[in-house]
Design a protein around this motif. Sequence first.
Motif, PDB file in Angstrom:
ATOM      1  N   UNK A 371       0.818  -1.210   0.000  1.00  0.00           N
ATOM      2  CA  UNK A 371       0.000   0.000   0.000  1.00  0.00           C
ATOM      3  C   UNK A 371       0.853   1.262   0.000  1.00  0.00           C
ATOM      4  N   UNK A 372       2.136   1.123   0.300  1.00  0.00           N
ATOM      5  CA  UNK A 372       3.058   2.272   0.266  1.00  0.00           C
ATOM      6  C   UNK A 372       3.570   2.560  -1.145  1.00  0.00           C
ATOM      7  N   UNK A 373       3.283   1.666  -2.093  1.00  0.00           N
ATOM      8  CA  UNK A 373       3.764   1.854  -3.471  1.00  0.00           C
ATOM      9  C   UNK A 373       2.868   2.859  -4.184  1.00  0.00           C
ATOM     10  N   UNK A 374       3.464   3.880  -4.761  1.00  0.00           N
ATOM     11  CA  UNK A 374       2.687   4.937  -5.403  1.00  0.00           C
ATOM     12  C   UNK A 374       2.247   4.582  -6.819  1.00  0.00           C
ATOM     13  N   UNK A 375       3.040   3.770  -7.511  1.00  0.00           N
ATOM     14  CA  UNK A 375       2.734   3.503  -8.924  1.00  0.00           C
ATOM     15  C   UNK A 375       3.329   2.162  -9.320  1.00  0.00           C
ATOM     16  N   UNK A 376       2.596   1.435 -10.147  1.00  0.00           N
ATOM     17  CA  UNK A 376       3.049   0.155 -10.694  1.00  0.00           C
ATOM     18  C   UNK A 376       3.206   0.341 -12.200  1.00  0.00           C
ATOM     19  N   UNK A 377       4.451   0.314 -12.676  1.00  0.00           N
ATOM     20  CA  UNK A 377       4.714   0.436 -14.111  1.00  0.00           C
ATOM     21  C   UNK A 377       4.496  -0.921 -14.770  1.00  0.00           C
ATOM     22  N   UNK A 378       3.621  -1.010 -15.769  1.00  0.00           N
ATOM     23  CA  UNK A 378       3.347  -2.304 -16.418  1.00  0.00           C
ATOM     24  C   UNK A 378       4.475  -2.696 -17.365  1.00  0.00           C
ATOM     25  N   UNK A 379       5.501  -3.341 -16.831  1.00  0.00           N
ATOM     26  CA  UNK A 379       6.677  -3.674 -17.633  1.00  0.00           C
ATOM     27  C   UNK A 379       6.390  -4.587 -18.796  1.00  0.00           C
ATOM     28  N   UNK A 380       5.281  -5.347 -18.730  1.00  0.00           N
ATOM     29  CA  UNK A 380       4.940  -6.261 -19.827  1.00  0.00           C
ATOM     30  C   UNK A 380       4.493  -5.494 -21.075  1.00  0.00           C
ATOM     31  N   UNK A 381       4.201  -4.203 -20.941  1.00  0.00           N
ATOM     32  CA  UNK A 381       3.833  -3.415 -22.113  1.00  0.00           C
ATOM     33  C   UNK A 381       5.062  -2.888 -22.856  1.00  0.00           C
ATOM     34  N   UNK A 382       6.242  -3.048 -22.272  1.00  0.00           N
ATOM     35  CA  UNK A 382       7.473  -2.537 -22.881  1.00  0.00           C
ATOM     36  C   UNK A 382       8.082  -3.638 -23.736  1.00  0.00           C
TER      37      UNK A 382
END
Length: 733
Positions: A371-382
């Motif tokens: 819950x402390x994580x501000x953002x999840x970058x979707x690495x599978x889209x790269x």
Amino acid sequence: MTNLEDALSEIDVLAAADMTDTAPTKSALDDKINEHFAGAVVRKDLVKAVRGNAVVPSYVLEYLLGQYAASDDEATIQAGIDTVRQILATHYVNRNEHMLVKSKIRSKGRHRVIDRVTVTLNEKNDVHEAEFENLQVKGVIIDDVTVKQNPKLLVGGVWCICDIEYFHSDDQRVVPWILGSLKPIQVAGVDIDLYHEARKAFSTEEWVDLLTQSIGLNPEQFTDRGKLIALTRLIPFVERNYNVVELGPKGTGKSHTFSEFSPNGILISGGEVTVAKLFVNNASGRIGLVGYWDCIAFDEFAANRRADQNLVNVMKNYLANKSFSRGTSIFGAEASMAFIGNTTHTVPYMLKNSDLFDELPDAYRDPAWLDRIHHYIPGWEVAPIRSEMFSTGYGFVVDYLAEILRAKRSEDFSDKYKHYFTLDSSVSTRDQDAIRKTFSGLMKLVHPTGEATEDEVRVLLEFAIEGRKRVKDSILRIDATMRDTPVHFRYADVTGAWHEVSTLEESQYPPLYRRNWDAAPHSDVGSGGDEVAPVPGESAAAGPVGGDASDAAAPTRPADVPLAEGHRDFSAGQKGISYETLLLPYLRGASKITITDPYIRMPHQGRNLADLLSLLAAAKDDAEEIDVVLVTTEQPKAEFKQNQLLMLKAIKDASDAVGVRLSVRLDDTIHDRRIETNHGWRIDLGKGLDIWQKTSDNPFDFGRNRQEFRLIGSAFTVHYVKIPVTPELEATL
């Protein structure tokens, strides 16, 4: 037998890039960049041209290029390249040549070196001592003033240009190496007002392209969303106490930004960090990495299966409150944290069987930590990095941009959206803080003056909301107690109209994403709840073929595809043959497949393999995965070997992305051609996968895209053999 990865490591993949002696054609954007940022930009392909065998971060090379080749004049650039090459040849210390450099220092008495320097305090003698990583020299006395001016020398080390002297003493306790001077490789200072003023000359699209080129990527190879994902990796450098996770396939450049981009960030192995190293050493009282670096990135974070619970607890407090307690003291710090790792499963597989944090160590899958994580970058889209994805245009000298971003860390743009939009009141305070920090970071990057239109603000706000929603939705899968209070990730515009925000995977796989929340967190889709609609594109025939027809759970197979042992003969010139009818019926339902074919070397042979793998991907359920092993031989001619290996790597990247996980073994002793499955079939291929004649040069020849229209090259026979399914079979596959 050799794995593909080992074979590729023996080849310089960069040689496959289009490296020519002629300068790339400058674009209109390049001209504008040089006009407004003269002296602060460099042509990005020059880094490869000067790197040679110097194992140094890009910012070190660009620092030197910025000194000698920051120009758009070709003659000046070439002269600068020659100068930088000469500097590296003369002063950079190759680790395997450290003894040669030591001898040179001894004979000359004084010599300038480029090396990574780390400083420790010798408490016994009450002095600071420097260690040179590549030169392999330690115990060099360094004065306290230099250490005070460069505190990062004490944590992680800094790349420096140093003058080293040699003076031998009969006293064995005296180190003969003397530090004459030390200059960290970094820009002395930047004019932030000039940066802001020059930004006004660029449109938003041009500015995003400039930033994309500055981190070494070719904007023409990326969509607008792809560029935004790449730039999100920079937020930890421009936003204080920002916490981001990126999980995705290998080879997508996740760690590159954190290891090569900035001297203000450090990349460490997630398995090597300790509380003392990261936060504070109780014995010495010395603060750790968080006190000196703007960004700390944890590489291979998902691979660290053994996590220190004490570290998790201290980190949890720091991520939430920007402070941590050790002993009787409370410390504060501003370092942002990035957690990067590889995923081994596809997105639908994770959505069906667990959640998007599936790869993290169990200790970090604590909902309170997540819950402390501000953002999840979707690495599978790269997409996996290819040579054409590297920039040949002009971009900021990365050290210059790093100092700009550091200067803007003290600014706060988190409320810039409020003039146009309002977040839903159901979004919790912690969710709002996460969204605002991501939005603030993107604004500082894309609109550094804080001025943007409503549409420009909307794009960044929606992206920030999506990244936080990805975090929150995964937490809801893990912790059922957090589902009691519904959250609507949406915003209202000035007219009062509400706009829902969803993640891309939520739109792609709705039955998997919106599974019944009343089910157990790790149960299959739809278990314990209402029936779930089939995934779009899934057919009844996608399941196992040849199973017990009375088994109601098994999808039925087409009646015209008999699965029986025997053989089929084919004649030269025959048409109407495809992998879909020849092979696929016997492969459906297998979770492990081994393909043995010594001749997957040429482009058309690689195309055949890719066609078969794409059939397997289309026939399986989106949420399932298939392991495929290709055993083939290596191209004997050295001039063609690299092309073969790069082709196989490209096929693997494409196949892995759709849940058909390909591994390649190179074995020069094989002769047979066969396919074996873990559900009991062996297909002996007379001619392997390469069964057709070459198609015509007509670009509209139907045979280019449909195998049924191709002519069989020469006669062959295929044998279908039913084999017992045993543990030994599973092991061999």
